[in-house]
Design a protein around this motif. Structure first.
Motif, mmCIF file in Angstrom:
data_model
loop_
_atom_site.group_PDB
_atom_site.id
_atom_site.type_symbol
_atom_site.label_atom_id
_atom_site.label_comp_id
_atom_site.label_asym_id
_atom_site.label_seq_id
_atom_site.Cartn_x
_atom_site.Cartn_y
_atom_site.Cartn_z
ATOM 1 N N THR B 300 23.403 0.030 5.021
ATOM 2 C CA THR B 300 22.225 0.334 5.840
ATOM 3 C C THR B 300 22.253 1.820 6.158
ATOM 4 O O THR B 300 23.201 2.329 6.743
ATOM 5 C CB THR B 300 22.241 -0.492 7.137
ATOM 6 N N GLU B 301 21.225 2.489 5.737
ATOM 7 C CA GLU B 301 21.186 3.940 5.899
ATOM 8 C C GLU B 301 19.958 4.338 6.714
ATOM 9 O O GLU B 301 18.880 3.759 6.576
ATOM 10 C CB GLU B 301 21.137 4.607 4.517
ATOM 11 N N ASN B 373 14.080 19.302 8.209
ATOM 12 C CA ASN B 373 15.534 19.146 8.248
ATOM 13 C C ASN B 373 15.900 17.674 8.169
ATOM 14 O O ASN B 373 15.424 16.866 8.957
ATOM 15 C CB ASN B 373 16.094 19.746 9.535
ATOM 16 N N ILE B 374 16.771 17.373 7.229
ATOM 17 C CA ILE B 374 17.134 15.979 6.995
ATOM 18 C C ILE B 374 18.519 15.679 7.558
ATOM 19 O O ILE B 374 19.421 16.515 7.494
ATOM 20 C CB ILE B 374 17.093 15.659 5.474
ATOM 21 N N SER B 375 18.666 14.502 8.160
ATOM 22 C CA SER B 375 20.011 14.010 8.482
ATOM 23 C C SER B 375 20.096 12.560 8.017
ATOM 24 O O SER B 375 19.117 11.822 8.072
ATOM 25 C CB SER B 375 20.287 14.130 9.986
ATOM 26 N N ARG B 376 21.276 12.197 7.495
ATOM 27 C CA ARG B 376 21.445 10.844 6.955
ATOM 28 C C ARG B 376 22.660 10.215 7.610
ATOM 29 O O ARG B 376 23.717 10.831 7.695
ATOM 30 C CB ARG B 376 21.630 10.900 5.439
ATOM 31 N N ILE B 377 22.499 8.994 8.068
ATOM 32 C CA ILE B 377 23.593 8.295 8.725
ATOM 33 C C ILE B 377 23.754 6.931 8.069
ATOM 34 O O ILE B 377 22.795 6.162 7.960
ATOM 35 C CB ILE B 377 23.299 8.084 10.230
ATOM 36 N N ILE B 378 24.989 6.660 7.617
ATOM 37 C CA ILE B 378 25.285 5.312 7.117
ATOM 38 C C ILE B 378 25.659 4.471 8.330
ATOM 39 O O ILE B 378 26.544 4.836 9.098
ATOM 40 C CB ILE B 378 26.455 5.322 6.101
ATOM 41 N N GLN B 379 24.918 3.389 8.554
ATOM 42 C CA GLN B 379 25.180 2.571 9.740
ATOM 43 C C GLN B 379 26.173 1.464 9.402
ATOM 44 O O GLN B 379 26.181 0.941 8.296
ATOM 45 C CB GLN B 379 23.864 1.993 10.268
ATOM 46 N N GLN B 380 27.046 1.172 10.345
ATOM 47 C CA GLN B 380 28.097 0.160 10.116
ATOM 48 C C GLN B 380 27.514 -1.248 10.235
ATOM 49 O O GLN B 380 26.684 -1.517 11.056
ATOM 50 C CB GLN B 380 29.247 0.340 11.123
#
Lengths: 380, 380
Positions: B300-301, B373-380
């Motif tokens: 899940t990103e 501006n992009i930020s990407r977070i991989i969710q646990q």
């Protein structure tokens, strides 16, 4: 038993006529026969009289048979009507709260041998009376009156209802507020110096500068601090200021769809629905009068009077009519009972200095469930 | 070098014409010669043409020599003008943001062999493009766009300025807001679900429901959560709701001083002074697009794009013109460079699915200082 005529069958005028009719022969006069008949249904012993107070000859003729006049006409008719009453040589209690200075009629009243008690409601009225009384007992340094008429039920956004037109409320929100601080006359924008103030039964209210000192600006020059502020539920003033700041209260005509209209007229028209108090809608009157000064023992004493009064559902009498009207009917009895016989124009601070007059009015109000609770604190 | 005509010399139209004139032969058309001459003073290479787009024959004649049309007419003229352009067989980029559904013109555009890119501004526009791109990369479950145009300087009470009429802003504040939650179309009152949201450079803003999804309501049925909210400085919405609740936005005529007027017309007239953005007044555009879904690795990103753009004092170009107009001029170059050659009507989510188109537009904007501006977070 006196013969009394009440001019004006509005909310307060009607309540006064009904109150006085218990012990006197009372005639209620108004320009609207329909309005008069509605009041008569509630109180059979009332006589009614269709009358236009602006027709001076008719007014003079109508007043002839009476011992006393109560004047509760709309503010803009007040000064001229009171003048006419005094010219007829009739004693009078006035609650029309006109903007002119009633003391300008003092000479005429003295000449005619008339007793005219003016501004004789709750505020102006009872705050003046309390001030007049304690001004004899103490060397006062501070007078403050906080007062507001509020709906029992708070509806967002304005949490406000009034039995009169928004134009009169907004007038109070736009007229510069005068008060006295350290002996100096201060003129401030209205709606300023907002403060939260706690009251036992309603909780937190918000006070703000308004121009309500009236005669106290002139009759009590030796008291260096005199202030009157209006009370509303918190938030009301913020929203009113939003309207004011954005131009909704402007009196300069603007062109909309080919018509010239002032924002103020338009805004009053819209707010009428939002602010208009329904006939049986519950409302309350909250007042706190604070007097600080040096008492006879040389101590600094603070005397606080609190009023909390509510709509009377049994008689269908609004709190505004109770607190305003019963002060005036008390004063009417004061004159008829010859407890106050001086001639001239008297705002209530000039009545309150007589202990028997003060006690008479306080007792009269107590009998009608309008209670002023006093607390006294000796300050160190 | 292409031959381009820009219809409409408003704030955004002028900025687009000036941007395109660097590399193309550009004609700017408008109903007002005065407005055209003012723009030409800033950019000598522009040709200008006085034109009323509602005169269909004249419009057809005017469009003949051009390779591409940019349509930036007022919203209420948008649909008819776009129809006419497509009927003339001209490729077009549209930012007139009309209320009709542009996809209704898809069949006509295909028949005429026309490429029409619509809603090609910042929002609608860039949020659609980002969605279209990531919809190819991920199995999206959530799309959210928060966006607002704001004055740099906050003036109480509304802290708001717009280069267009209050009537258009209030329309957005009164039209029911549609969004999609768990696959269900939700219709909510506008101005509801207020939330405070933090932004690095402006601090806390307030988001609220508005009806801004437009084509995304229809083109992305497989994404169960789609939402658009508008951003304002905190407090603005509360005051707007006060006006709305009190009846100031009503469209029902009321009689004031003998004239029938709607409260809405009147209120717009008053707020114009309060809300009107001055020509060189600094404003900013803030946008945050959040996309959540399952990436190719099965994780899940969450992908977040942030835009903060400001008025360019050197060129005198507003942020609204920069962020809206340069997206459209990027798309114009996309068509002229034959990077996008499909025929039909395309909102930007249908352009963004092509990686080269997406990159072209992002790079074009970067070259003009409009940075996402992009930020990407991989969710646990």
């Amino acid at each position: 038993m006196g013969k009394i005529i009440v001019l004006g069958a509005g909310m307060v005028g009607s309540a006064m006529a009904i109150d006085l009719a218990k012990n006197h022969q009372v005639t209620l006069a108004d320009i609207s026969l329909q309005r008069l008949e509605r009041v008569q249904e509630k109180c059979q012993s009332l006589r009614i009289l269709e009358l236009d107070v602006t027709e001076k000859k008719m007014l003079e003729y109508a007043l002839k048979p009476f011992d006393l006049v109560i004047c509760s006409v709309p503010g803009y008719l007040g000064y001229a009507t009171l003048s006419s009453i005094i010219e007829c040589g009739k004693n009078v209690v006035d609650i029309s709260f006109f903007s002119e200075n009633s003391l300008d009629l003092d000479h005429l009243a003295k000449t005619m041998g008339v007793t005219a008690i003016v501004d004789c409601g709750v505020a102006p009225g009872m705050d003046n009376l309390l001030l007049g009384y304690y001004n004899e007992k103490m060397k006062l340094t501070h007078f403050e009156c906080l007062v507001g008429g509020l709906p029992k039920r708070k509806k967002w956004p304005f949490s406000y209802k009034a039995p009169f037109s928004p134009i009169d409320v907004i007038e109070e929100y736009t007229r510069p507020a005068r008060y006295v601080e350290n002996g100096q006359l201060i003129v401030r924008e209205p709606l300023t110096d907002c403060e939260y103030v706690e009251f036992d039964r309603v909780g937190t209210l918000e006070s703000f500068n308004s121009d309500g000192l009236r005669s106290i600006l002139f009759t009590m020059p030796h008291i260096p601090n005199r202030k009157e502020k209006t009370l509303r539920y918190p938030g009301h003033i913020e929203y009113v200021r939003v309207l004011k700041e954005s131009g909704f209260f402007s009196k300069e005509e603007i062109m909309v769809n080919g018509s010239n209209i002032t924002p103020l007229d338009f805004t009053c028209r819209i707010l009428f629905n939002e602010w208009n108090l329904g006939e049986a809608e519950k409302e309350i009157t909250v007042m706190r009068v604070t007097l600080i000064g040096e008492n006879k023992a040389g101590e600094t004493e603070k005397v606080v009077f609190n009023l909390h009064d509510e709509y009377n559902a049994i008689t269908g009498t609004s709190s505004m009519a109770r607190t305003t009207g019963y002060t005036a009917t008390a004063a009417a009895n004061l004159i008829l009972d010859r407890l106050f016989e001086e001639k001239g124009v008297f705002p209530p601070e000039l009545i309150g200095k007589q202990e028997n007059c003060f006690n008479f009015i306080i007792n009269y109000l107590n009998d009608r469930g309008v209670h002023y609770n006093i607390s006294r604190i000796i300050q160190q």
